[in-house]
Design a protein around this motif. Structure first.
Motif, PDB file in Angstrom:
ATOM      1  N   TYR A   1     -16.628 -15.061   1.258  1.00  0.00           N
ATOM      2  CA  TYR A   1     -15.360 -14.325   1.130  1.00  0.00           C
ATOM      3  C   TYR A   1     -15.575 -12.846   1.430  1.00  0.00           C
ATOM      4  N   ALA A   2     -16.705 -12.288   0.969  1.00  0.00           N
ATOM      5  CA  ALA A   2     -17.004 -10.880   1.227  1.00  0.00           C
ATOM      6  C   ALA A   2     -17.118 -10.611   2.720  1.00  0.00           C
ATOM      7  N   GLN A   3     -17.749 -11.542   3.469  1.00  0.00           N
ATOM      8  CA  GLN A   3     -17.856 -11.361   4.913  1.00  0.00           C
ATOM      9  C   GLN A   3     -16.492 -11.420   5.587  1.00  0.00           C
ATOM     10  N   ALA A   4     -15.553 -12.101   4.964  1.00  0.00           N
ATOM     11  CA  ALA A   4     -14.189 -12.160   5.496  1.00  0.00           C
ATOM     12  C   ALA A   4     -13.395 -10.910   5.151  1.00  0.00           C
ATOM     13  N   GLY A   5     -13.991 -10.023   4.346  1.00  0.00           N
ATOM     14  CA  GLY A   5     -13.352  -8.741   4.047  1.00  0.00           C
ATOM     15  C   GLY A   5     -12.789  -8.596   2.662  1.00  0.00           C
TER      16      GLY A   5
ATOM     17  N   ALA B   1     -15.691  -5.799  -6.167  1.00  0.00           N
ATOM     18  CA  ALA B   1     -14.984  -4.513  -6.168  1.00  0.00           C
ATOM     19  C   ALA B   1     -13.716  -4.609  -6.996  1.00  0.00           C
ATOM     20  N   GLY B   2     -13.022  -5.745  -6.905  1.00  0.00           N
ATOM     21  CA  GLY B   2     -11.821  -5.938  -7.706  1.00  0.00           C
ATOM     22  C   GLY B   2     -12.121  -5.943  -9.188  1.00  0.00           C
ATOM     23  N   ASN B   3     -13.200  -6.612  -9.571  1.00  0.00           N
ATOM     24  CA  ASN B   3     -13.581  -6.637 -10.983  1.00  0.00           C
ATOM     25  C   ASN B   3     -13.987  -5.254 -11.471  1.00  0.00           C
ATOM     26  N   ALA B   4     -14.666  -4.496 -10.599  1.00  0.00           N
ATOM     27  CA  ALA B   4     -15.069  -3.135 -10.966  1.00  0.00           C
ATOM     28  C   ALA B   4     -13.854  -2.251 -11.193  1.00  0.00           C
ATOM     29  N   MET B   5     -12.823  -2.435 -10.374  1.00  0.00           N
ATOM     30  CA  MET B   5     -11.609  -1.643 -10.547  1.00  0.00           C
ATOM     31  C   MET B   5     -10.915  -1.990 -11.854  1.00  0.00           C
ATOM     32  N   VAL B   6     -10.843  -3.282 -12.197  1.00  0.00           N
ATOM     33  CA  VAL B   6     -10.219  -3.682 -13.456  1.00  0.00           C
ATOM     34  C   VAL B   6     -10.933  -3.047 -14.636  1.00  0.00           C
TER      35      VAL B   6
ATOM     36  N   GLU C   1      -6.423  -7.658  -1.788  1.00  0.00           N
ATOM     37  CA  GLU C   1      -7.198  -7.152  -0.662  1.00  0.00           C
ATOM     38  C   GLU C   1      -6.916  -8.075   0.528  1.00  0.00           C
ATOM     39  N   MET C   2      -6.282  -7.518   1.572  1.00  0.00           N
ATOM     40  CA  MET C   2      -5.794  -8.352   2.669  1.00  0.00           C
ATOM     41  C   MET C   2      -6.211  -7.785   4.019  1.00  0.00           C
TER      42      MET C   2
ATOM     43  N   GLY D   1      -6.858  -7.441   7.844  1.00  0.00           N
ATOM     44  CA  GLY D   1      -6.110  -8.013   8.951  1.00  0.00           C
ATOM     45  C   GLY D   1      -4.627  -7.800   8.823  1.00  0.00           C
ATOM     46  N   LEU D   2      -4.138  -7.649   7.587  1.00  0.00           N
ATOM     47  CA  LEU D   2      -2.725  -7.347   7.371  1.00  0.00           C
ATOM     48  C   LEU D   2      -2.528  -5.846   7.215  1.00  0.00           C
ATOM     49  N   TYR D   3      -3.441  -5.214   6.480  1.00  0.00           N
ATOM     50  CA  TYR D   3      -3.463  -3.757   6.343  1.00  0.00           C
ATOM     51  C   TYR D   3      -4.716  -3.252   7.054  1.00  0.00           C
ATOM     52  N   GLY D   4      -4.575  -2.151   7.776  1.00  0.00           N
ATOM     53  CA  GLY D   4      -5.704  -1.620   8.520  1.00  0.00           C
ATOM     54  C   GLY D   4      -6.570  -0.709   7.670  1.00  0.00           C
ATOM     55  N   GLY D   5      -7.875  -0.997   7.642  1.00  0.00           N
ATOM     56  CA  GLY D   5      -8.823  -0.106   6.975  1.00  0.00           C
ATOM     57  C   GLY D   5      -8.458   0.177   5.544  1.00  0.00           C
ATOM     58  N   ALA D   6      -8.289   1.477   5.243  1.00  0.00           N
ATOM     59  CA  ALA D   6      -8.001   1.900   3.875  1.00  0.00           C
ATOM     60  C   ALA D   6      -6.500   2.008   3.592  1.00  0.00           C
ATOM     61  N   ASP D   7      -5.661   1.552   4.532  1.00  0.00           N
ATOM     62  CA  ASP D   7      -4.214   1.582   4.290  1.00  0.00           C
ATOM     63  C   ASP D   7      -3.862   0.743   3.067  1.00  0.00           C
ATOM     64  N   TYR D   8      -2.805   1.140   2.378  1.00  0.00           N
ATOM     65  CA  TYR D   8      -2.332   0.362   1.231  1.00  0.00           C
ATOM     66  C   TYR D   8      -0.839   0.548   1.066  1.00  0.00           C
ATOM     67  N   ASP D   9      -0.262  -0.306   0.262  1.00  0.00           N
ATOM     68  CA  ASP D   9       1.136  -0.166  -0.129  1.00  0.00           C
ATOM     69  C   ASP D   9       1.250  -0.496  -1.606  1.00  0.00           C
TER      70      ASP D   9
END
Length: 354
Positions: free
Chosen positions: A10-14, A19-24, A146-147, A149-157
Motif C-alpha cells: 500500500y505504501a508503494q501505491a502512495g 503516517a496516518g497513525n502518527a498524525m492521529v 490519502e488519495m 492520483g486524485l490530488y497532486g503532490g501535497a495538494d489537499y482539500d
C-alpha cells in the motif's frame, strides 16, 4: 497468499498508514482541548458521541451544516501556512448554525490529500481545534484520506460538518419581520472564505508573489494577509440571544454577498435597503477592486465587503441590541432597513468606500 519478492505494498501505491497513525497521535491533545459538556470521549473510535442531556437541552431541535473553504486552501498550500485554514473551516459551518438561533455542539472534519504529511495535517487540525474552542463546540472526530492520483503532490482539500441544537420554539428567523425593521451589520475580518478564485486572479494580475508585502496591509506578506481567518460570531451572538436581545433574524454573509444571503431570511414580499456609506470597508477590498477593475455590484455579490454577519431587529430594539452586542465585543452598525420588495430584493444607497 503470495510471498513474491516484487509484490506491491500500500505504501508503494502512495498511501502511508503509519503516517496516518502518527498524525492521529499528534492531534489527540488538540482534540482533547475542545471537550465540552456532552462530549468527553477520545477520538479513535468508529464514530463520535454527544450527550444532549449532559449539554443541558430539554426538548432540542438539531441543526446541521457543512461547508469547505474553497480555493483559499490553494493559498495555504502555496505559502506553506496551514495553521489558520482550519479556523476558516469551522467558521463557515458554525456561523451558519448560529444564524438559526442554535448553539454549535460538535464538529467533524474531512481532510483529503495526495500525500499525507503528518506535520501539515497536525497544523490544519490545530486550526480546526482553535476554531472549535472559539465557537464552544467539541471536535469529536474526522477522517483523513490519502488519495494519490486524485490530488497532486501535497495538494489537499477540507470539508467540515457541524451539528448544533436549539430548544424547540426558539429557532430563527422569527415571524414578524416587517417594513421599517433595522438591519444591523457586524464587521468582518476581511475576505473570510468566499471569492478566492477571483482573489487569486487579481493576485495573478498584480504580479505580486505571496511573500511580497501586502499593498493593503503594511508589515504583512500578501499570503499572510489574505489568509486572515474568517471571524467566528458564535459566542457574542449566543450571549446576546441568551441575555434577551430581541433579534428577529440573522444572516451569514458568504458567497453571493448581500443580494443572495439576506433574502434567505426574509419573508416573501420584503427586501432590504442597505446604506453602503455606513460600512468601514477593510483596505483589502479596495485593493482587490482597483487591481482587478472589479465593478461595485460584482464586489457586493462576491465578497462580504466588510460586513460578515447581519441582524434584523425591530426599530425600537435597535439601540438595546447594539448595546448588548457591544458588551459582547462586537461593533455593530446600523446598516439599513427592511422595505417592501421591489424588483431587487436588496437595494443600495450610497457607494462603498473602496
Amino acid at each position: 497468499m503470495s510471498n513474491a519478492k516484487d509484490g506491491l505494498t500500500y505504501a508503494q501505491a502512495g498511501v502511508d498508514i503509519d503516517a496516518g497513525n502518527a498524525m492521529v497521535d499528534a492531534i489527540k491533545p488538540l482534540v482533547r482541548a475542545t471537550r465540552r459538556p456532552g462530549a468527553e470521549a477520545e477520538i479513535g473510535g468508529f464514530g463520535g458521541l454527544f450527550d444532549l442531556k449532559a449539554a443541558g437541552f430539554r426538548d432540542p431541535i438539531l441543526v446541521a451544516a457543512n461547508d469547505g473553504v474553497g480555493t483559499k486552501v490553494k493559498i495555504a498550500i502555496e505559502t506553506g501556512r496551514h495553521d489558520t485554514i482550519g479556523i476558516d473551516l469551522v467558521a463557515m459551518c458554525v456561523n451558519d448554525i448560529v444564524v438559526q438561533g442554535a448553539e454549535p455542539l460538535f464538529f467533524l472534519d474531512y481532510f483529503a490529500t495526495g500525500r499525507l504529511d503528518p506535520a501539515t495535517g497536525a497544523a490544519i487540525v490545530r486550526g480546526i481545534a482553535e476554531g472549535c474552542r472559539m465557537a464552544g463546540c467539541a471536535l469529536i472526530g474526522g477522517e483523513t484520506a490519502e488519495m494519490p492520483g486524485l490530488y497532486g503532490g501535497a495538494d489537499y482539500d477540507l470539508a467540515g460538518f457541524a451539528v448544533g441544537a436549539a430548544e424547540r420554539g426558539t429557532l430563527l428567523p422569527h415571524a414578524g419581520i416587517r417594513p421599517g425593521d433595522v438591519v444591523l451589520g457586524l464587521p468582518s475580518s476581511g475576505v473570510h472564505s468566499n471569492g478566492f478564485s477571483l482573489v487569486r486572479r487579481v493576485v495573478e494580475r498584480s504580479g505580486l508573489g505571496w511573500d511580497a508585502e501586502a499593498p493593503f496591509a503594511p508589515g504583512r506578506t500578501l499570503g499572510e494577509a489574505l489568509l486572515e481567518p474568517t471571524r467566528i460570531y458564535v459566542k457574542p451572538l449566543l450571549a446576546a440571544l441568551k441575555s434577551g436581545a430581541r433579534i428577529k433574524a440573522l444572516a451569514h454573509v458568504t458567497g453571493g454577498g448581500f443580494p443572495d444571503n439576506l433574502p434567505r431570511v426574509l419573508p416573501e414580499g420584503l427586501g432590504a435597503r442597505l446604506d453602503l456609506r455606513a460600512v468601514a470597508v477593510p483596505p483589502v477590498f479596495g485593493w482587490l477592486a482597483a487591481t482587478g477593475a472589479i465593478a461595485e455590484r460584482e464586489m457586493l455579490r462576491t465578497f462580504n465587503c466588510g460586513i460578515g454577519m447581519v441582524a434584523i431587529v425591530d426599530r425600537r430594539d435597535a439601540d438595546p441590541v447594539r448595546d448588548i452586542l457591544a458588551r459582547e465585543g462586537e461593533a455593530p452598525i446600523v446598516f439599513g432597513e427592511i422595505v417592501p420588495a421591489a424588483t431587487d430584493r436588496v437595494a443600495y444607497a450610497g457607494a462603498l468606500a473602496l
